[in-house]
Motif scaffolding. Structure first.
Motif, PDB file in Angstrom:
ATOM      1  N   ILE A   2     -11.600   9.524 -25.099  1.00  0.00           N
ATOM      2  CA  ILE A   2     -12.288   8.263 -25.343  1.00  0.00           C
ATOM      3  C   ILE A   2     -12.390   8.058 -26.847  1.00  0.00           C
ATOM      4  O   ILE A   2     -12.786   8.953 -27.580  1.00  0.00           O
ATOM      5  CB  ILE A   2     -13.689   8.282 -24.709  1.00  0.00           C
ATOM      6  N   ASP A   3     -12.045   6.877 -27.285  1.00  0.00           N
ATOM      7  CA  ASP A   3     -12.115   6.563 -28.705  1.00  0.00           C
ATOM      8  C   ASP A   3     -13.525   6.063 -29.037  1.00  0.00           C
ATOM      9  O   ASP A   3     -13.880   4.926 -28.739  1.00  0.00           O
ATOM     10  CB  ASP A   3     -11.074   5.494 -29.057  1.00  0.00           C
ATOM     11  N   TRP A   4     -14.345   6.936 -29.657  1.00  0.00           N
ATOM     12  CA  TRP A   4     -15.711   6.581 -30.009  1.00  0.00           C
ATOM     13  C   TRP A   4     -15.810   5.948 -31.392  1.00  0.00           C
ATOM     14  O   TRP A   4     -16.906   5.597 -31.834  1.00  0.00           O
ATOM     15  CB  TRP A   4     -16.611   7.813 -29.950  1.00  0.00           C
ATOM     16  N   ALA A   5     -14.706   5.815 -32.091  1.00  0.00           N
ATOM     17  CA  ALA A   5     -14.741   5.270 -33.447  1.00  0.00           C
ATOM     18  C   ALA A   5     -14.892   3.751 -33.420  1.00  0.00           C
ATOM     19  O   ALA A   5     -14.492   3.085 -32.461  1.00  0.00           O
ATOM     20  CB  ALA A   5     -13.475   5.659 -34.202  1.00  0.00           C
ATOM     21  N   GLY A   6     -15.479   3.214 -34.492  1.00  0.00           N
ATOM     22  CA  GLY A   6     -15.588   1.766 -34.636  1.00  0.00           C
ATOM     23  C   GLY A   6     -17.022   1.280 -34.657  1.00  0.00           C
ATOM     24  O   GLY A   6     -17.982   2.050 -34.553  1.00  0.00           O
ATOM     25  N   ALA A   7     -17.174  -0.030 -34.782  1.00  0.00           N
ATOM     26  CA  ALA A   7     -18.484  -0.661 -34.824  1.00  0.00           C
ATOM     27  C   ALA A   7     -18.981  -0.949 -33.410  1.00  0.00           C
ATOM     28  O   ALA A   7     -18.190  -1.109 -32.469  1.00  0.00           O
ATOM     29  CB  ALA A   7     -18.425  -1.950 -35.634  1.00  0.00           C
ATOM     30  N   TYR A   8     -20.299  -1.043 -33.247  1.00  0.00           N
ATOM     31  CA  TYR A   8     -20.891  -1.291 -31.937  1.00  0.00           C
ATOM     32  C   TYR A   8     -22.272  -1.938 -32.115  1.00  0.00           C
ATOM     33  O   TYR A   8     -22.859  -1.916 -33.200  1.00  0.00           O
ATOM     34  CB  TYR A   8     -21.026   0.016 -31.149  1.00  0.00           C
ATOM     35  N   ALA A   9     -22.805  -2.510 -31.047  1.00  0.00           N
ATOM     36  CA  ALA A   9     -24.137  -3.107 -31.043  1.00  0.00           C
ATOM     37  C   ALA A   9     -24.656  -3.123 -29.618  1.00  0.00           C
ATOM     38  O   ALA A   9     -23.872  -3.106 -28.656  1.00  0.00           O
ATOM     39  CB  ALA A   9     -24.123  -4.513 -31.629  1.00  0.00           C
ATOM     40  N   GLY A  10     -25.985  -3.159 -29.464  1.00  0.00           N
ATOM     41  CA  GLY A  10     -26.554  -3.168 -28.127  1.00  0.00           C
ATOM     42  C   GLY A  10     -28.048  -3.371 -28.147  1.00  0.00           C
ATOM     43  O   GLY A  10     -28.653  -3.674 -29.183  1.00  0.00           O
ATOM     44  N   GLY A  11     -28.671  -3.204 -26.980  1.00  0.00           N
ATOM     45  CA  GLY A  11     -30.107  -3.362 -26.835  1.00  0.00           C
ATOM     46  C   GLY A  11     -30.676  -2.290 -25.927  1.00  0.00           C
ATOM     47  O   GLY A  11     -29.938  -1.562 -25.262  1.00  0.00           O
ATOM     48  N   TYR A  12     -32.017  -2.199 -25.871  1.00  0.00           N
ATOM     49  CA  TYR A  12     -32.648  -1.168 -25.065  1.00  0.00           C
ATOM     50  C   TYR A  12     -34.071  -1.571 -24.699  1.00  0.00           C
ATOM     51  O   TYR A  12     -34.680  -2.461 -25.307  1.00  0.00           O
ATOM     52  CB  TYR A  12     -32.669   0.177 -25.802  1.00  0.00           C
ATOM     53  N   VAL A  13     -34.595  -0.917 -23.706  1.00  0.00           N
ATOM     54  CA  VAL A  13     -36.004  -0.974 -23.337  1.00  0.00           C
ATOM     55  C   VAL A  13     -36.502   0.462 -23.290  1.00  0.00           C
ATOM     56  O   VAL A  13     -35.734   1.391 -23.019  1.00  0.00           O
ATOM     57  CB  VAL A  13     -36.225  -1.678 -21.984  1.00  0.00           C
ATOM     58  N   GLY A  14     -37.797   0.642 -23.561  1.00  0.00           N
ATOM     59  CA  GLY A  14     -38.303   2.003 -23.592  1.00  0.00           C
ATOM     60  C   GLY A  14     -39.801   2.060 -23.415  1.00  0.00           C
ATOM     61  O   GLY A  14     -40.478   1.058 -23.148  1.00  0.00           O
TER      62      GLY A  14
ATOM     63  N   THR B 293     -56.101   9.622 -31.801  1.00  0.00           N
ATOM     64  CA  THR B 293     -56.051   8.788 -30.606  1.00  0.00           C
ATOM     65  C   THR B 293     -54.598   8.579 -30.193  1.00  0.00           C
ATOM     66  O   THR B 293     -53.694   8.608 -31.034  1.00  0.00           O
ATOM     67  CB  THR B 293     -56.703   7.418 -30.836  1.00  0.00           C
ATOM     68  N   ASN B 294     -54.388   8.349 -28.896  1.00  0.00           N
ATOM     69  CA  ASN B 294     -53.048   8.097 -28.367  1.00  0.00           C
ATOM     70  C   ASN B 294     -53.054   6.834 -27.525  1.00  0.00           C
ATOM     71  O   ASN B 294     -54.008   6.571 -26.784  1.00  0.00           O
ATOM     72  CB  ASN B 294     -52.568   9.278 -27.519  1.00  0.00           C
ATOM     73  N   GLN B 295     -51.977   6.076 -27.640  1.00  0.00           N
ATOM     74  CA  GLN B 295     -51.810   4.868 -26.837  1.00  0.00           C
ATOM     75  C   GLN B 295     -50.347   4.721 -26.491  1.00  0.00           C
ATOM     76  O   GLN B 295     -49.469   4.936 -27.332  1.00  0.00           O
ATOM     77  CB  GLN B 295     -52.292   3.635 -27.599  1.00  0.00           C
ATOM     78  N   ALA B 296     -50.065   4.338 -25.252  1.00  0.00           N
ATOM     79  CA  ALA B 296     -48.686   4.178 -24.787  1.00  0.00           C
ATOM     80  C   ALA B 296     -48.445   2.725 -24.411  1.00  0.00           C
ATOM     81  O   ALA B 296     -49.303   2.080 -23.793  1.00  0.00           O
ATOM     82  CB  ALA B 296     -48.416   5.085 -23.600  1.00  0.00           C
ATOM     83  N   GLU B 297     -47.289   2.212 -24.789  1.00  0.00           N
ATOM     84  CA  GLU B 297     -46.919   0.831 -24.519  1.00  0.00           C
ATOM     85  C   GLU B 297     -45.417   0.742 -24.261  1.00  0.00           C
ATOM     86  O   GLU B 297     -44.644   1.591 -24.713  1.00  0.00           O
ATOM     87  CB  GLU B 297     -47.275  -0.077 -25.702  1.00  0.00           C
ATOM     88  N   ALA B 298     -45.013  -0.328 -23.582  1.00  0.00           N
ATOM     89  CA  ALA B 298     -43.590  -0.620 -23.425  1.00  0.00           C
ATOM     90  C   ALA B 298     -43.037  -1.120 -24.758  1.00  0.00           C
ATOM     91  O   ALA B 298     -43.764  -1.683 -25.584  1.00  0.00           O
ATOM     92  CB  ALA B 298     -43.373  -1.665 -22.344  1.00  0.00           C
ATOM     93  N   ALA B 299     -41.752  -0.899 -24.974  1.00  0.00           N
ATOM     94  CA  ALA B 299     -41.104  -1.321 -26.214  1.00  0.00           C
ATOM     95  C   ALA B 299     -39.694  -1.807 -25.891  1.00  0.00           C
ATOM     96  O   ALA B 299     -39.095  -1.405 -24.885  1.00  0.00           O
ATOM     97  CB  ALA B 299     -41.051  -0.165 -27.213  1.00  0.00           C
ATOM     98  N   PHE B 300     -39.179  -2.670 -26.749  1.00  0.00           N
ATOM     99  CA  PHE B 300     -37.812  -3.158 -26.572  1.00  0.00           C
ATOM    100  C   PHE B 300     -37.227  -3.483 -27.935  1.00  0.00           C
ATOM    101  O   PHE B 300     -37.957  -3.687 -28.925  1.00  0.00           O
ATOM    102  CB  PHE B 300     -37.772  -4.402 -25.680  1.00  0.00           C
ATOM    103  N   GLY B 301     -35.911  -3.498 -28.018  1.00  0.00           N
ATOM    104  CA  GLY B 301     -35.272  -3.785 -29.299  1.00  0.00           C
ATOM    105  C   GLY B 301     -33.766  -3.741 -29.215  1.00  0.00           C
ATOM    106  O   GLY B 301     -33.178  -3.769 -28.125  1.00  0.00           O
ATOM    107  N   GLY B 302     -33.148  -3.664 -30.378  1.00  0.00           N
ATOM    108  CA  GLY B 302     -31.702  -3.642 -30.466  1.00  0.00           C
ATOM    109  C   GLY B 302     -31.212  -2.687 -31.528  1.00  0.00           C
ATOM    110  O   GLY B 302     -31.993  -2.209 -32.360  1.00  0.00           O
TER     111      GLY B 302
END
Length: 272
Positions: A42-54, A92-101
């Motif tokens: 698999i050729d992993w070289a090159g530019a890329y972009a994407g998104g995620y949720v977490g 203190t600790n707090q957990a939240e959903a997060a999203f981004g790119g």
């Protein structure tokens, strides 16, 4: 004569090799040529972009500001060290959903992948804690000094970004990797303390008393460091899935609580 014999032997060997190769191809069947040309790399070289949720867990720690806050509330006072001992802020600790790119570029060196990536995350952390009122006294001869304080700390984090280097291993359809770099966060962090002090000298009544208030804070860009690990899985020639863990530690700058963020996230991207 010996030269002719040598040439004849080489010709026979070549014909035998060709026949053996054709025989082997015949045994492989109709897909013999395709099997020789197919590559699982698999050729992993090159530019890329994407998104995620977490899912992110943020920790706020204002304990490092105890001394600075005490000096802000009671500067140049004999009660400053006593006040510092009454400030007892916990994490203190707090957990939240997060999203981004994210976006980046990879270079391939045999099986080693070296790259650079930038990401951006949105969330809604708003953590606060209050300690007190706590009181503490000390006795020196005929003098009793007492300080009582109530302290509050809070931190709001709405967004952050990282610039990271990546090193990975091209293992067929999977690429596990490690990351490290710098982080930037939009943080509003503040601590404050209020209270009173008394001084009672049995040899010189009446007792003296007073109140105090002090605060530290900063709103804006905070800087820090980040490390992480993850794995990309190739789906098609230009698409992949990702699972990643990321840790960020922001510095307090001496004015706001320290904030650290752990994020587990999944996403996908496309290669260009």
């Amino acid at each position: 004569m010996s030269v002719r014999l040598l040439l004849g032997s080489l010709t026979i060997a070549a014909l035998a090799g060709t026949g053996a190769s054709q025989a082997a191809d015949y045994l492989r069947g109709a897909y013999a040529k395709d099997s020789l040309q197919r590559s699982d790399g698999i050729d992993w070289a090159g530019a890329y972009a994407g998104g995620y949720v977490g899912y992110s867990s943020a920790q706020m720690d204002a304990s490092t500001l105890r001394g600075s806050l005490a000096r802000e509330a009671l500067p140049n006072s004999t009660y400053t060290d006593l006040l510092e001992s009454t400030i007892n802020l916990r994490k203190t600790n707090q957990a939240e959903a997060a999203f981004g790119g994210f976006a980046g570029v990879n270079t391939l060196w045999d099986d080693v992948v070296l790259g650079f990536e930038v990401d951006y995350t949105r969330s809604s952390f708003n953590s606060s804690t209050t300690a007190g009122p706590y009181g503490l006294s000390r006795v020196t001869g005929t003098v009793t000094e007492t300080v009582t304080s109530t302290t509050t700390a809070r931190a709001r984090v709405r967004e952050w970004s990282t610039l990271r280097g990546r090193v990975g291993w091209a293992a067929g359809y999977f690429m596990p990797y490690l990351t490290a770099g710098i982080a930037f966060g939009n943080i509003d962090g503040r601590t404050s303390t209020t209270g009173s002090w008394t001084r009672d000298d049995t040899s010189a009544p009446p007792p003296a008393s007073g109140t105090f208030a002090g605060s530290l804070g900063r709103r804006g860009i905070a800087y820090g460091g980040t490390v992480g690990a993850g794995v990309d899985m190739n789906l098609f020639s230009n698409a992949f899935l990702r699972a990643e863990w990321q840790y960020i530690q922001f510095a307090s700058g001496g004015l706001r609580p320290e904030v650290s963020i752990n994020t587990a996230r999944m996403g996908g991207g496309v290669k260009f």
